[in-house]
Design a protein around this motif. Structure first.
Motif, PDB file in Angstrom:
ATOM      1  N   GLY A 179      -9.880  -4.084  -5.373  1.00 30.45           N
ATOM      2  CA  GLY A 179      -8.850  -3.132  -4.987  1.00 30.45           C
ATOM      3  C   GLY A 179      -7.487  -3.562  -5.478  1.00 30.45           C
ATOM      4  N   GLU A 180      -7.219  -4.843  -5.342  1.00 33.20           N
ATOM      5  CA  GLU A 180      -5.939  -5.345  -5.824  1.00 33.20           C
ATOM      6  C   GLU A 180      -5.800  -5.118  -7.320  1.00 33.20           C
TER       7      GLU A 180
ATOM      8  N   ILE B 234       0.629   4.775  -2.070  1.00 31.91           N
ATOM      9  CA  ILE B 234       0.335   6.043  -1.430  1.00 31.91           C
ATOM     10  C   ILE B 234       1.539   6.949  -1.471  1.00 31.91           C
TER      11      ILE B 234
ATOM     12  N   THR C 218       0.832  -1.198   0.000  1.00 35.23           N
ATOM     13  CA  THR C 218       0.000   0.000   0.000  1.00 35.23           C
ATOM     14  C   THR C 218       0.863   1.242   0.000  1.00 35.23           C
TER      15      THR C 218
ATOM     16  N   ARG D 108     -12.855  -5.160  13.758  1.00 39.85           N
ATOM     17  CA  ARG D 108     -11.827  -4.434  13.014  1.00 39.85           C
ATOM     18  C   ARG D 108     -12.490  -3.245  12.331  1.00 39.85           C
TER      19      ARG D 108
ATOM     20  N   ILE E  70     -14.569  -6.972  -2.908  1.00 40.31           N
ATOM     21  CA  ILE E  70     -14.068  -5.593  -2.935  1.00 40.31           C
ATOM     22  C   ILE E  70     -12.551  -5.583  -2.804  1.00 40.31           C
ATOM     23  N   GLN E  71     -12.057  -6.452  -1.925  1.00 41.37           N
ATOM     24  CA  GLN E  71     -10.609  -6.509  -1.758  1.00 41.37           C
ATOM     25  C   GLN E  71      -9.936  -6.877  -3.064  1.00 41.37           C
TER      26      GLN E  71
ATOM     27  N   GLN F  72     -17.097  -8.347   0.787  1.00 38.40           N
ATOM     28  CA  GLN F  72     -15.875  -7.657   1.187  1.00 38.40           C
ATOM     29  C   GLN F  72     -14.666  -8.262   0.513  1.00 38.40           C
TER      30      GLN F  72
ATOM     31  N   CYS G 102      -7.300  -1.820   7.050  1.00 39.66           N
ATOM     32  CA  CYS G 102      -8.037  -2.751   6.236  1.00 39.66           C
ATOM     33  C   CYS G 102      -7.936  -2.314   4.792  1.00 39.66           C
ATOM     34  N   VAL G 103      -7.830  -3.261   3.897  1.00 37.07           N
ATOM     35  CA  VAL G 103      -7.722  -2.895   2.495  1.00 37.07           C
ATOM     36  C   VAL G 103      -8.966  -2.160   2.042  1.00 37.07           C
ATOM     37  N   VAL G 104     -10.053  -2.475   2.659  1.00 36.87           N
ATOM     38  CA  VAL G 104     -11.308  -1.849   2.252  1.00 36.87           C
ATOM     39  C   VAL G 104     -11.231  -0.342   2.358  1.00 36.87           C
ATOM     40  N   LYS G 105     -10.603   0.115   3.431  1.00 33.89           N
ATOM     41  CA  LYS G 105     -10.540   1.562   3.599  1.00 33.89           C
ATOM     42  C   LYS G 105      -9.636   2.172   2.548  1.00 33.89           C
ATOM     43  N   PHE G 106      -8.643   1.413   2.108  1.00 37.50           N
ATOM     44  CA  PHE G 106      -7.791   1.918   1.045  1.00 37.50           C
ATOM     45  C   PHE G 106      -8.600   2.100  -0.220  1.00 37.50           C
ATOM     46  N   ILE G 107      -9.450   1.136  -0.455  1.00 36.92           N
ATOM     47  CA  ILE G 107     -10.286   1.250  -1.644  1.00 36.92           C
ATOM     48  C   ILE G 107     -11.169   2.473  -1.548  1.00 36.92           C
ATOM     49  N   LEU G 108     -11.627   2.727  -0.332  1.00 36.00           N
ATOM     50  CA  LEU G 108     -12.415   3.936  -0.126  1.00 36.00           C
ATOM     51  C   LEU G 108     -11.621   5.156  -0.540  1.00 36.00           C
TER      52      LEU G 108
END
Lengths: 758, 184
Positions: free
Chosen positions: A729-730, A77, A73, A341, A725-726, A722, B157-163
């Protein structure tokens, strides 16, 4: 909610199997190279100018983290992106959707298509392609030109026209467009439908449905205007937040429950009382407040036979039905998924209570949030450090010590109540034998047990709070749950001992106490308990606050929601236990709740602990149902089935159990009207047969199980989504990186070529 | 208040009721409040009220996101946060109890996106946390804590990154924003 997200893209047709990973990546890189050529045309790139890093608007997002774990990540970023990449990224559909009207219109065009298809239930080939083509996030979200937007808009209008009025209203309302644009859309839709009336094929049944819905809506708005305390509740939520509001809403629910209960009993009891005036021999006692209730109660103890039995029995079943529907609904809410989480995100995004408007409360909220965030940060950093074994052991030791102390004190209190009740019992017995004691002393002795129980209820929760203060908990919600469970345990034990005292001791041998009517004695006891509870709450609210102000002087004491709610539930349990013996107890409870509302409103302050209002209110209702209502229902049923009613008073005199009166009633009815012989058979086989009751209970449990399975399934779906979604994202990460690489390569190549020229 | 308080014509009232999540009673109340703010009785639904006046409303006065809220709901060309009556109704509708989660999450995202770039990046998060914790020194997070918070936030969490790189498109399936919506 679950719109089907299908991932058929045109690319996958080339790939044989997922094993051929190289092929996959190869095809993607081809695609990216092709895209690179396209982008060349779309975006003016100047590859022949030597561009240094300074001229190029390379935007570096700040590096916040240097650990190896989050390197992936971090690369994205912390990476520096070229301006070209940024241009492409800013054109990404998902970034523009919030701001571009065209994107919203196309999204809703697709939705109306889906809705039409669903309503018509004729999947045409034309619409089929829309749902099974590329992912909805990409479909229709191309960078649009003005002409295309107009086109989409017209098609959206056509779609809206063809929907039913209800669907159209709902769709228009849900669009995140401005009101002016929605007005324009609506005008277009209405104009067009005026011009072509034949096209509006709203079938008549949906028109009726629409009218019905408007009627329902009008009724709903009427009812909401009649809602009790609406403005005061709004004030409360504005000043003290939604946590405290949930307490008051719970109070209002209890009030309505009691009103309903009272109306029911009144219908079945007041009527016969008016018809057949009650018997005499009221107990003449002193005019003390605690025994004023006595007269009312014994007066209410005499009624004609059949209706009272019927009233109680059906009342119980009705109560069970009403509560069971409420319970299954609240169960489905309380089983809502709350993952631990992502706590930080929840805190950051959702901790602000927008209803609060008072300045001091806002300041309090800010302080709370600040401290919570700081705590969370330190907690997370603490979790990352390895907690030394010694410290962990120490923490476990402290926890177990606290639990032992809590349980020990609860047991001590319960034993105190037990011995006190036993002493009272013996005392009454000796008094009955001697019959020379003053009635005043007798009344006072009656008050001793309620006094003891109320003192316990007052002091012990404070003690538990002090214990919890010395412990360290993982999260504030754990603390809340632990304190609720400790208090609940205490109250359940105390109530259990009291029930044993009344049903086991008093009811089994009423003659030894000199009682003609043990039911009214128990009713009186419950009335006294209720009253004493109320007095102590008053005392605690006013005197306690006075002391606090004298000590602290800064602000009002913080509203402890858990403790107050448990007090309400305890009071309600007493009322439910007592309804059987004293039908007017709901009135007392109603008065108490009304007074409590205004008192607590005066004395409120925003809650100090963090409060997940939505989750907590379902916890309250579950607590109300499970230990409270079920417990009292079990007690009452046990009473009706096994304990012989007193011979001197009450509608059930002379029977071996109260339950028998049902049999007698049915027999009477059948005698009067022989056509109803099946009623007797039904009564014998259904009601008396325990199998039927077990069947009912089994069905009830099955319904609850079904609901919990549905919840489980939904939880699994959320997990799967979820994961999807992950993966998305990847994919996105991968694509962005490759895009950046291409641009880099191009720039370098351009720079090299440029330098080679010079 | 003076003379005859002008009321909304009936057709307009029912039109607004159909297009927003508010009841007719709430819309009339909103009209009254808005015309009070505006101080003028000639059909306030055609004139804009400046942001400063809107921020005098008691419900918004203490809200840390008040300026963002005004900017998000404003449709003025000057981007000055001024609201017309329709914008005001949009605001009330989005915050009402009967609004759908999708509307709420859409507007929540836009409100929290302080720099209006369609993403929630670290700068937005920093501003968000500062808004929440306030201006006084003892409640604010130190720079170190802020850094730690944002790192953990992103790392969580990766989810928040996607956000952070996608947008409200994926929001309906995220339970985090639904929590926002349900708490709003």
């Amino acid at each position: 909610m679950t719109s089907k997200v299908s991932f058929h893209s045109e690319l996958t047709s080339d790939i044989e199997s997922p094993v051929d990973e190289d092929l996959v990546h190869d095809s993607f890189s081809q695609l990216i190279q092709e895209q690179g050529h396209d982008l060349y045309d779309v975006i003016e790139m100047t590859p022949y100018e030597p561009q240094d890093n300074d001229d190029d608007e390379v935007v570096c997002l700040e590096r916040y983290h240097t650990d190896d774990d989050a390197l992936a990540t971090d690369n994205l970023i912390g990476g520096c992106w070229s301006s070209d990449t940024l241009k492409v990224l800013s054109g990404m559909p998902s970034r523009t959707i919030g701001r571009s009207r065209g994107a919203i219109i196309s999204q809703y065009y697709n939705r109306t298509m889906q809705l039409r298809r669903r309503r018509q239930s004729q999947p045409s080939v034309h619409t089929h392609s829309h749902t099974h083509s590329a992912r909805p996030s990409i479909r229709g979200y191309r960078v649009e030109t003005d002409g295309e937007e107009e086109n989409k808009r017209e098609r959206l209008v056509v779609n809206l026209q063809n929907l039913s009025a209800n669907d159209r209203a709902r769709m228009l309302r849900a669009m995140p467009l401005g009101l002016r644009e929605k007005q324009e859309l609506r005008m277009l839709v209405l104009n067009q439908s005026e011009h072509s009336p034949s096209q509006s094929q709203i079938p008549c049944c949906s028109q009726i449905k629409y009218h019905l819905l408007t009627v329902v809506r009008v009724c709903g708005s009427l009812l909401s205007s009649l809602k009790l305390w609406q403005t005061s509740l709004k004030c409360v939520s504005g000043r003290f937040g939604t946590g405290v509001l949930s307490y008051f809403l719970f109070l209002r629910t209890l009030l309505f429950l009691n009103v309903f209960l009272f109306l029911f009993t009144a219908v079945f009891l007041v009527a016969p009382q008016a018809a057949a005036p009650p018997d005499q021999s009221r107990n003449s006692n002193g005019s003390r407040r605690s025994s004023w209730g006595l007269e009312v109660l014994t007066g209410a103890g005499y009624f004609s036979d059949s209706l009272l039995y019927y009233g109680h029995y059906s009342q119980q079943t009705l109560g069970v039905c009403a509560n069971s529907t409420g319970m299954s609904k609240s169960f489905s809410q309380s089983l809502r998924i709350h993952k631990s989480r992502g706590l930080l995100a929840i805190k950051a995004f959702s901790s602000w209570d927008h209803k609060v408007s008072k300045k001091s409360s806002v300041r309090l909220q800010r302080e709370n949030i600040g401290t919570q965030l700081k705590e969370l940060v330190s907690e997370v950093s603490r979790q990352e450090q390895k907690v030394p074994v010694l410290q962990r052991l120490f923490r476990i030791f402290i926890h177990s010590l606290a639990w032992i102390m809590c349980l020990g004190s609860s047991v001590a209190c319960v034993l105190a109540v037990y011995y006190c009740s036993e002493y009272m019992h013996k005392d009454l017995r000796s008094r009955a034998r001697s019959s020379s004691s003053s009635p005043l002393l007798k009344e006072l002795s009656f008050l001793s047990l309620p006094l003891l129980v109320s003192t316990i209820n007052l002091l012990l929760p404070g003690f538990f709070n002090a214990l919890a203060w010395m412990e360290e908990f993982d999260s504030p919600s754990t603390l809340t749950y632990v304190s609720i469970s400790r208090n609940l345990l205490l109250k359940v034990c105390v109530l259990g001992v009291l029930c044993y005292h009344w049903l086991g001791r008093v009811a089994s041998d009423p003659q030894s106490l000199g009682l003609e009517c043990w039911e009214s004695f128990v009713g009186q006891e419950l009335y006294r308990f209720l009253l004493m509870d109320f007095i102590f709450i008053l005392f605690h609210t006013f005197i306690g606050e006075f002391l606090w102000r004298a000590l602290k002087r800064k602000r009002k004491p913080v509203f402890d929601i858990a403790r107050n709610v448990l007090e309400l539930i305890y009071g309600q349990t007493l009322a439910w236990l007592g309804v059987m013996f004293s039908p007017l107890l709901p009135v007392v409870q109603i008065i108490k709740l009304l007074l409590l509302f205004y008192m607590k409103k005066m004395n409120c302050q925003a809650s100090g602990k963090p409060w997940r209002a939505s989750q907590m209110s379902s916890v309250f209702i579950t607590l109300l149902c499970f230990p409270s209502f079920l417990g009292s229902a079990v007690c009452v049923t046990y009473t009706m089935w096994t304990i012989p009613p007193s011979t001197g008073c009450g509608p059930f005199r002379g029977l071996s159990t109260m339950f028998e009166s049902g049999k007698l009633w049915v027999r009477q009815v059948v005698q009067l009207n022989p056509h109803l012989w099946w009623l007797e058979a039904a009564h014998t086989y259904l009601v008396e047969n325990p199998l039927f009751l077990f069947l009912c209970a089994a069905i009830f449990l099955i319904v609850i199980y079904f609901h919990s399975q549905v919840m489980d399934g939904q939880r699994k779906i959320i997990d799967l989504l979820q994961e999807q979604i992950q993966n998305e994202g990847e994919d996105k990460k991968f694509l962005i990186m490759r895009l950046q690489e291409i641009h880099e390569k191009r720039r370098v190549r351009g720079a090299r070529q440029g330098s080679s020229f010079s | 208040m003076g003379g005859s308080a002008s009321k909304l014509p009936k057709e307009l009232l029912s039109e607004y009721q159909e297009l927003t999540f508010l009841t007719k009673q709430e819309i009339s109340l909103a009209y009254k409040r808005f015309s009070e703010l505006q101080g003028n009785e000639n059909g306030p639904y055609s004139i804009r009220v400046s942001m400063e006046k809107i921020l005098t409303l008691p419900e918004l006065k203490s809200n840390p996101f008040r300026k963002r809220i005004c900017h998000v709901f404003s449709t003025s060309e000057h981007k000055d946060g001024s609201l017309s009556f329709e914008d005001f109704l949009d605001l009330l509708s989005a915050f009402s109890d009967s609004a759908t989660l999708e509307i709420k999450s859409h507007y929540a995202f836009r409100i929290f996106d302080f720099d209006d770039d369609g993403t929630l990046d670290s700068r937005d998060l920093e501003k968000l946390v500062n808004c929440l914790t306030g201006e006084t020194e003892d409640t604010r997070l130190t720079a170190e804590e802020m850094r730690q918070l944002i790192t953990n936030f992103i790392q969580d969490c990766v989810v928040k990154f996607i956000l952070a790189v996608s947008g409200p498109d994926v929001s309906p399936s995220l339970e985090y924003l639904t929590n926002v919506a349900s708490e709003m």
